[in-house]
Design a protein around this motif. Sequence first.
Motif, mmCIF file in Angstrom:
data_model
loop_
_atom_site.group_PDB
_atom_site.id
_atom_site.type_symbol
_atom_site.label_atom_id
_atom_site.label_comp_id
_atom_site.label_asym_id
_atom_site.label_seq_id
_atom_site.Cartn_x
_atom_site.Cartn_y
_atom_site.Cartn_z
ATOM 1 N N LYS A 51 0.973 -1.186 -0.044
ATOM 2 C CA LYS A 51 0.089 -0.069 0.096
ATOM 3 C C LYS A 51 0.874 1.271 0.012
ATOM 4 O O LYS A 51 1.870 1.071 0.569
ATOM 5 C CB LYS A 51 -0.909 -0.066 1.181
ATOM 6 N N ASN A 52 0.319 2.340 -0.596
ATOM 7 C CA ASN A 52 1.018 3.637 -0.630
ATOM 8 C C ASN A 52 0.966 4.352 1.024
ATOM 9 O O ASN A 52 0.064 3.623 1.740
ATOM 10 C CB ASN A 52 0.671 4.441 -1.706
ATOM 11 N N LEU B 288 3.447 2.781 -10.703
ATOM 12 C CA LEU B 288 4.426 3.165 -9.732
ATOM 13 C C LEU B 288 5.493 3.940 -10.438
ATOM 14 O O LEU B 288 5.971 3.639 -11.369
ATOM 15 C CB LEU B 288 5.081 1.809 -9.226
ATOM 16 N N MET C 55 8.941 5.867 -4.690
ATOM 17 C CA MET C 55 7.683 5.963 -3.883
ATOM 18 C C MET C 55 8.004 5.176 -2.601
ATOM 19 O O MET C 55 8.752 4.014 -2.523
ATOM 20 C CB MET C 55 6.669 5.375 -4.867
ATOM 21 N N TYR C 56 7.095 5.447 -1.628
ATOM 22 C CA TYR C 56 7.155 4.975 -0.315
ATOM 23 C C TYR C 56 5.892 3.754 -0.327
ATOM 24 O O TYR C 56 4.710 4.278 -0.943
ATOM 25 C CB TYR C 56 7.169 5.805 0.800
ATOM 26 N N LEU C 57 6.196 2.620 0.033
ATOM 27 C CA LEU C 57 5.081 1.544 0.101
ATOM 28 C C LEU C 57 5.269 0.823 1.494
ATOM 29 O O LEU C 57 6.424 0.752 2.116
ATOM 30 C CB LEU C 57 5.329 0.676 -1.182
#
Length: 263
Positions: free
Chosen positions: A124-125, A161, A165-167
């Motif tokens: 999930k973001n 994506l 990005m942070y997930l």
Amino acid sequence: MPDLRLDYPSSYAQWQSYLDSWDMNATTPALPQPIDDKEKYFITGRNIYTTYYNIKNLESRLGKYRIRAPFNGVLTEAMVTEGTLIRSGQQLGEFIQTGTYELQVAISSEFAGFLKVGESVELKNISDAKVYTGKVSRINGKVDQASQTITTVIEVKDDNLKEGMYLTANLDAQKIENAIEINRSLLQNENQLFAVEDGKLILKTIQPVHFSDKKVVVKGLENGTVIIAQSVPGAYEGMIVKTEEQAAQEKANQTETDQSAIK
């Protein structure tokens, strides 16, 4: 070629065919095999072998300075320009494969026996607005001595994506019976939790099983135990409190009493 045609007419055809098939955009092909020693001496006397091996040496050197990516992608950063003198070990830039990304996560070593390559992982973001599905591609065979964690690499493919990005990864590592997940802020003394009995706060001893950055999974609470949902400033054992149900019931009773008094 004219001398070769006059002195060695039987060898002229293979050499002419060799020259006709020459491709300037490809590597230099191997020279034709001489029919006899006389032809070999003739070719050697014209420095053809020397020139051929000089060219192959230059091609070999050129191949060491030509970098080919093992996948299709885009160049995201270039740290050098044409004509720049390159040092050994210098970073030239960054080239990434679009659509396929890898996420490194640190898993507690106590779950090492539950990790499996190919296992599906929910990602999930930060805002939990997007959900992606990845799979465990690699598991480090070494435990980090400082953090006692194992680095696990998760591969995820999605066109939405982007690099950087942070997930957040939710990995099904172990199934725990009779346990609940609560906020870490509710823990008291690392193994206790405030519960409500007879309108008062009491401390219940519980068993923390797993910690995450914001949540903790605990065991040891009986079914039907009422616990506080959020941290209460200045809470202490024996503090008089009311549950939401009790407060709603008292409010309803008070409303009925006021209406009766009006009548």
